[in-house]
Design a protein around this motif. Structure first.
Motif, short mmCIF file in Angstrom:
data_model
loop_
_atom_site.label_atom_id
_atom_site.label_comp_id
_atom_site.label_asym_id
_atom_site.label_seq_id
_atom_site.Cartn_x
_atom_site.Cartn_y
_atom_site.Cartn_z
N ASP A 142 -0.15 5.67 -16.72
CA ASP A 142 -0.65 5.50 -18.09
C ASP A 142 0.24 6.28 -19.05
O ASP A 142 -0.03 7.44 -19.37
CB ASP A 142 -2.09 6.00 -18.18
N SER A 145 0.53 6.25 -22.15
CA SER A 145 -0.09 6.65 -23.42
C SER A 145 -0.64 8.07 -23.37
O SER A 145 -0.78 8.72 -24.41
CB SER A 145 -1.20 5.66 -23.80
N ALA A 146 -0.96 8.56 -22.17
CA ALA A 146 -1.47 9.92 -22.04
C ALA A 146 -0.36 10.96 -22.07
O ALA A 146 -0.63 12.16 -22.13
CB ALA A 146 -2.26 10.05 -20.74
N HIS A 147 0.90 10.50 -22.04
CA HIS A 147 2.05 11.40 -21.97
C HIS A 147 2.84 11.42 -23.28
O HIS A 147 3.92 12.03 -23.34
CB HIS A 147 2.98 10.96 -20.84
N PRO A 194 0.41 14.72 -18.39
CA PRO A 194 -0.46 14.31 -19.51
C PRO A 194 -0.68 15.47 -20.48
O PRO A 194 -0.76 16.64 -20.09
CB PRO A 194 -1.76 13.90 -18.81
N TRP A 195 -0.82 15.10 -21.77
CA TRP A 195 -1.10 16.12 -22.78
C TRP A 195 -2.52 16.65 -22.61
O TRP A 195 -3.46 15.88 -22.39
CB TRP A 195 -0.92 15.54 -24.18
N VAL A 212 -3.21 18.60 -27.94
CA VAL A 212 -3.57 17.63 -28.97
C VAL A 212 -4.13 18.34 -30.20
O VAL A 212 -3.72 18.07 -31.35
CB VAL A 212 -4.58 16.62 -28.42
N TRP A 261 0.10 9.04 -33.17
CA TRP A 261 -0.48 8.77 -31.85
C TRP A 261 -0.70 10.07 -31.09
O TRP A 261 0.11 10.99 -31.14
CB TRP A 261 0.42 7.86 -31.02
N ARG A 262 -1.83 10.12 -30.43
CA ARG A 262 -2.17 11.15 -29.46
C ARG A 262 -3.15 10.53 -28.50
O ARG A 262 -3.80 9.51 -28.82
CB ARG A 262 -2.79 12.37 -30.13
N PRO A 263 -3.30 11.04 -27.31
CA PRO A 263 -4.29 10.48 -26.39
C PRO A 263 -5.67 10.45 -27.03
O PRO A 263 -6.14 11.46 -27.58
CB PRO A 263 -4.23 11.43 -25.19
N GLY A 264 -6.30 9.29 -27.00
CA GLY A 264 -7.65 9.14 -27.54
C GLY A 264 -7.72 8.92 -29.03
O GLY A 264 -8.82 8.94 -29.60
#
Length: 851
Positions: free
Chosen positions: A458, A460-462, A480-481, A486, A502-505
Motif C-alpha cells: 500500500d 499510499s501509507a508511505h 509507513p508514516w 502525520v 496528501w497524508r495517510p487517511g
C-alpha cells in the motif's frame, strides 16, 4: 608506398578538411542556438545540414556528367564559396529576430514561422555547397569509395572533437568564424590544376568573411532568456566566466539575485529574515543556481523554507543532499539541526564552485559535518549502503541544473535512495508545480513504482505531500508514516501557511475548507480553470496515482513512472493528441516544447526524405532511348543505414551520459569515437569490395552481437560500476563504441561500390543523408515515449534489412549501370589517377569505369 599512392591520399586531404570544417560549424551553430535561443531549436541545424546534403546528392545525380566534366573548376571554387556562404549565413542567423515564446501566441506565431523559414534560407546554401563538394569527390574517386568515405568520416570526427575542444577557449558566438579556417585551408592541399587559383580565392573569401562577421551586428542573448533582464539592470556586472562544451557559464552580480528558496508568507510573523543577496550563475542564459558572496552563508531563512519539514520530523538527521545549490542547501540542513551532511552535486561547474570557488564567490567553508561526494546520486546511495541516512533530500533546482540529472528522479534512483535509509527515514523530492501540477503526479507514480518494486503493498501509507503555491514536496518512506509524523507535518505546515495535499487517511473534500493556497484543476482540452471554490489539484488525484488507477489528468498527460529507459522528466504531454496541443500552445511549459519541435522537424525531414527517394523518377537513360527500371534495393538499403546508425549512436550517448553523469562529455566521446572508428571501418570496406555480402555479414554479426550484449548487460554493468573514476569510465565508453563503430563503417561504402559510379552514387549518398535527418527527431520521440531500448531494437532491424537487400555480386561494369549518363569528357585528365594500378583494390574484370 608509391608516389601515386601519396598523391591519392593528398587529393583526399581537402575532403578531410572540408568535413572537419562542416561538422565543426554544425556544432558551432547548435551551440549558438543553445546560448542565444533554446537548445531544442538546435535540432533545426541537423535538419538543415542533412537537407543540404540530400539536395546536393539529388542535384549531382541529375547533372552527374556536368559536375564531373567541370570537376576541376568546382573543386577550385567551392571551398571559397563555402566560406562566403557560411559567413553570410551565420551573420543572417544572428540577426534573425526569432522569438520562440511568440510561437505560443496565436497572434504572433505567423511572424515566427517566417523567421524559421529564414533560418533555412540563409543556412541551406552553405550545407548544399558542402554536400556538392563531397559528392564531387565521390564521383572523382569512385574506385576508392572506402577510402573516400573513411577520410570523410574521420575528418568529421576530428571536426567534432575540434569544435568541442574550442568551446573551452572560444566564446560560443565566435566558434563558427574560427571553424571556417579548415574550409579556407582545403585548397592548399589540392593537387593538380587550379591549386593556386583555389588558394587565392579561399584567402580572399576568408578575409571577406571575417569582415562581414565582425562589422555586422554582434550576436547577443535574446530578450526572452532568463539572463537578459539581470544582465541589463543598472550596475550589473559579469564577475566570472567559464567556457565549456557543456555550456557557457556567466556569474552575474546585480541587485536581483537571491537564494532560490520557497519561503513561507508567514516568515515575517515568525521573525525569520528573507533569503540573502547572492551572485547568480547562468548556463547558456538560463539560471542554474545562486552562489554565495564573501563571508559566512546566511541561512536565517531556513526555518520558513518549504524544504525544512524533513529536518523538523527527524531532528539531528544524517542527510544526503542531492544538489547543494551553491552550498546553501548544506548550510540550511545544518541550521535546521542536521548532524551530518553528505552532498552530491551533479553539475560539474557547481561542483567546482563548491570545492574551489568561482570568481569572487568563495568555496564552501570546511566543516567536519559536511562531506562532498564524487559521482552521481545513485552511486552515492549505493556506496553508502543500507541504514545510512535519515533524510535523502533532492533540491528544487537539481533536475534543471544538468541534463544528466534527470536520472536522479527515476524509479531506479528512488529504489537506491530507499535502500540507503534508516528505519523511519525519508526521501524528500521537490517538484515545481508552477506550470503543471502533473509533474508532482509523475514523481508520485515513480515513487509508487519504486515502493511496489520493494514489496510494499500500500504505497499510499508511505507517502506524504505538502506544498506552497509554486512548489510541492513529496516525502517517501520505506516504512509507513506514523500518526505522530502525520500530526507533526500538519502542525508544521499550518504554522507556515503550507498545505498538506496528501497524508495517510486524508479526507480530500474536508481538507479543502482549510486550504491556504488554492491550486485549481485545469482542463487541458478547454484551457479553462475548473474551480468551484478552494481546490487542490494534486490532492484530487494522489489516491488514484498511488493505487495505480487512471486519474483525470491521465487522459491528457502521461502519468507514468520515470525510469532509466524513460528518464525524460518533462515529457508529460500525450503527443498523439496533437491538435489539442496546438490549440493550447500558449499554456505549454517551455520544457515541453522540445517534443513539438521534434515533431515539426520530423515532418519536414520525412518530406525531404521522400523527395530524395523519388529523385530517380527524374533520371533518364540514354543508352537505347528507352527508360530502364531502377533497382529497388538502394531505396531500402541506404535509408536503413542512415536511420540505424543514428539510432544506435543516440542510445550510446544517453547511456554514457548516465554513466559519466555528464551529457556533454558523453556526447563528445561517443560522437568522436563513432565517427573515427566508422571511418576506419570504411577504409577496411575498400579492401573487401570483392566480397561485399560476406563483409556485410561479418559487420552485421558484430552489430547484432553488440546490441544483444548492450541489451542484456549494459545497465547492470553500469549500475555496478557507478563509483569508478571518470577517466576509467570514459576510456571504457570509447572501448565500447569501437567495435560496433568499425562494423557500422562497413555497409555504406560496400553499398556505394555496388551501385557503381553513375547517377546512383550521389543519389545513394543523398538518401543516406536524408534519412539521417529523419533519425534524430525520430530517436528523440521514440526515447521519450517508448524508451531508449527501442532504439537498439530498431537499429538491429534496420541493419538486418540492409544486409538482406544488399546484392551478392559486385556491380558490373558500366554496360549495366543503374542509370546511364551521357558520355562526359574525361574528368580525371588533370588529376593524379585516383586509383592507380598499384593500389587498385578491384580485379580488372569487375572494375567500374567512367563513361
Amino acid at each position: 608506398m608509391t608516389g601515386a599512392a601519396d598523391k591519392t591520399r593528398t587529393a583526399l586531404i581537402p575532403l578531410f578538411l572540408i568535413a572537419m570544417g562542416v561538422v565543426g560549424i554544425e556544432n558551432a551553430l547548435t551551440r549558438y542556438f543553445a546560448v542565444a535561443k533554446w537548445s531544442e531549436y538546435g535540432y533545426w541545424i541537423i535538419s538543415i545540414v542533412m537537407a543540404g546534403f540530400a539536395l546536393s546528392g539529388v542535384v549531382v545525380a541529375l547533372f552527374r556528367d556536368t559536375v564531373a566534366r567541370h570537376g576541376v573548376i568546382l573543386r577550385t571554387v567551392l571551398p571559397a564559396a563555402m566560406v562566403i556562404a557560411a559567413a553570410l549565413g551565420y551573420q543572417a542567423v544572428t540577426a534573425n529576430p526569432f522569438n520562440p515564446l511568440q510561437l505560443q501566441n496565436p497572434t504572433t506565431w505567423p511572424d515566427q514561422v517566417r523567421n524559421i523559414g529564414l533560418y533555412y534560407a540563409v543556412l541551406l546554401p552553405f550545407f548544399f555547397l558542402a554536400g556538392l563538394y563531397i559528392s564531387l569527390i565521390f564521383i572523382l574517386n569512385h574506385r576508392e569509395i572506402g577510402r573516400v568515405y573513411g577520410y570523410d568520416l574521420i575528418g568529421a570526427g576530428i571536426g567534432a572533437a575540434l569544435a568541442l575542444g574550442l568551446m573551452f577557449v572560444v566564446h560560443p558566438f565566435l566558434l563558427a568564424p574560427v571553424l571556417m579556417i579548415p574550409l579556407a585551408l582545403a585548397p592548399v592541399f589540392q593537387p593538380g590544376k587550379g591549386r593556386w587559383a583555389g588558394i587565392a580565392l579561399a584567402a580572399v573569401a576568408f578575409v571577406g568573411a571575417q569582415y562581414v562577421l565582425f562589422t555586422g551586428a554582434a550576436p547577443a542573448f535574446s530578450e526572452f532568456k532568463a539572463i537578459y533582464a539581470p544582465l541589463n539592470t543598472p550596475g550589473a556586472a559579469v564577475v566570472a566566466e567559464v567556457r565549456q562544451p557543456r555550456g557557457h557559464y556567466l556569474l552575474l552580480e546585480n541587485f536581483t539575485e537571491r537564494v532560490d528558496a520557497d519561503v513561507s508568507n508567514n516568515a515575517g510573523m515568525m521573525g525569520v529574515a528573507g533569503p540573502p543577496s547572492t551572485y547568480g550563475l547562468y548556463r547558456d542564459g538560463n539560471r542554474v543556481a545562486a552562489l554565495p558572496r564573501a563571508g559566512s552563508l546566511d541561512t536565517a531563512y531556513a526555518p520558513s523554507a518549504l524544504s525544512a519539514a524533513p529536518y523538523a520530523l527527524r531532528p539531528g538527521a544524517e542527510a544526503l543532499l542531492v544538489g547543494l545549490s551553491g552550498g546553501y542547501r548544506a548550510a540550511e540542513a545544518l541550521t535546521l539541526g542536521a548532524s551530518r551532511v553528505d552532498g552530491v552535486e551533479g553539475e560539474p561547474v557547481l561542483a567546482l564552485a563548491l570545492q574551489s570557488g568561482l570568481g569572487p564567490s568563495p568555496a564552501l567553508a570546511p566543516d567536519p559535518r559536511i562531506t562532498l561526494l564524487e559521482g552521481g546520486p545513485i552511486a552515492a546511495a549505493w556506496r553508502a549502503g543500507p541504514a545510512s541516512y535519515d533524510v535523502i533530500d533532492l533540491s528544487s533546482d537539481f533536475v534543471d541544473a544538468a541534463p544528466a540529472n534527470v536520472t536522479g528522479v527515476t524509479a531506479e534512483a528512488m529504489r537506491a535512495y530507499l535502500a540507503a535509509l534508516k528505519p523511519g527515514g525519508m526521501v524528500s523530492v521537490s517538484v515545481s508545480i508552477r506550470d503543471f501540477p502533473v509533474y508532482a503526479l509523475r514523481v508520485l507514480a515513480t515513487g509508487r513504482h519504486a515502493l511496489t518494486g520493494m514489496g510494499v503493498g500500500d504505497p499510499s501509507a508511505h507517502v506524504m505531500v505538502y506544498r506552497s503555491a509554486w512548489n510541492a514536496r513529496i516525502l517517501i518512506s520505506p516504512t509507513p508514516w506514523s500518526p505522530a509524523d502525520v500530526a507533526a507535518l500538519e502542525a508544521w505546515a499550518a504554522a507556515r501557511s503550507f498545505d498538506v495535499s496528501w497524508r495517510p487517511g486524508l479526507d480530500v473534500t474536508a481538507a479543502r475548507a482549510g486550504l491556504f493556497n488554492d491550486l485549481p484543476s485545469v482542463s487541458f482540452a478547454s484551457g479553462q480553470i475548473v474551480s468551484t471554490g478552494p481546490n487542490d489539484a494534486i490532492a484530487n488525484e494522489v489516491a488514484a496515482v498511488l493505487a495505480g488507477r487512471p486519474s483525470p489528468s491521465s487522459e491528457a498527460f502521461h502519468i507514468r513512472p520515470a525510469t532509466l529507459d524513460l528518464p525524460a522528466f518533462h515529457s508529460s504531454l500525450r503527443l498523439e493528441d496533437l491538435p489539442t496541443l496546438i490549440r493550447r500552445l500558449e499554456v505549454l511549459p517551455q520544457a515541453e516544447i522540445g517534443a513539438l519541435v521534434n515533431i515539426a522537424v520530423l515532418g519536414q525531414a520525412m518530406v525531404i526524405a521522400l523527395l530524395v527517394l523519388a529523385a530517380p523518377l527524374l533520371f533518364r537513360r540514354r543508352t537505347s532511348g528507352a527508360k530502364d527500371k531502377p533497382r529497388a534495393w538502394p531505396a531500402l538499403y541506404f535509408p536503413a543505414l542512415g536511420l540505424g546508425f543514428l539510432l544506435i549512436e543516440i542510445w550510446l550517448i544517453d547511456k554514457a551520459a548516465f554513466w559519466l553523469n555528464d551529457y556533454s562529455s558523453a556526447f563528445a566521446l561517443v560522437l568522436t569515437s563513432m565517427l573515427i572508428f566508422s571511418g576506419l571501418g570504411s577504409m577496411i570496406a575498400g579492401r573487401c569490395a570483392a566480397m561485399p555480402k560476406a563483409a556485410s555479414m561479418i559487420g552485421l554479426i558484430v552489430v547484432l552481437a553488440w546490441i544483444a550484449a548492450m541489451w542484456v548487460g549494459a545497465e547492470d554493468f553500469m549500475m555496478r560500476t557507478l563509483d569508478q573514476p571518470w577517466a576509467i569510465k570514459g576510456a571504457m565508453v570509447v572501448i565500447a563504441a569501437a567495435p560496433v563503430s568499425l562494423a557500422l563503417g562497413l555497409p555504406f561504402p560496400l553499398g556505394l561500390i555496388q551501385v557503381g559510379d553513375g547517377r546512383a552514387l550521389p543519389w545513394a549518398w543523398g538518401l543516406n543523408g536524408a534519412f539521417s535527418v529523419v533519425a534524430t527527431p525520430l530517436a528523440n520521440l521514440m526515447s521519450r515515449d517508448i524508451g531508449f531500448s527501442s532504439l537498439l531494437v530498431a537499429g538491429a532491424v534496420l541493419y538486418s534489412l540492409a544486409f538482406l537487400v544488399l546484392p551478392v555480386a559486385q556491380a558490373r561494369p558500366r554496360a549495366a549501370p543503374l542509370f546511364e549518363p551521357a558520355a562526359p569528357a574525361d574528368p580525371f585528365a588533370d588529376l593524379p589517377d585516383p586509383a592507380p594500378a598499384a593500389l587498385d583494390p578491384f580485379p580488372a574484370k569487375t572494375q567500374t569505369s567512367p563513361a
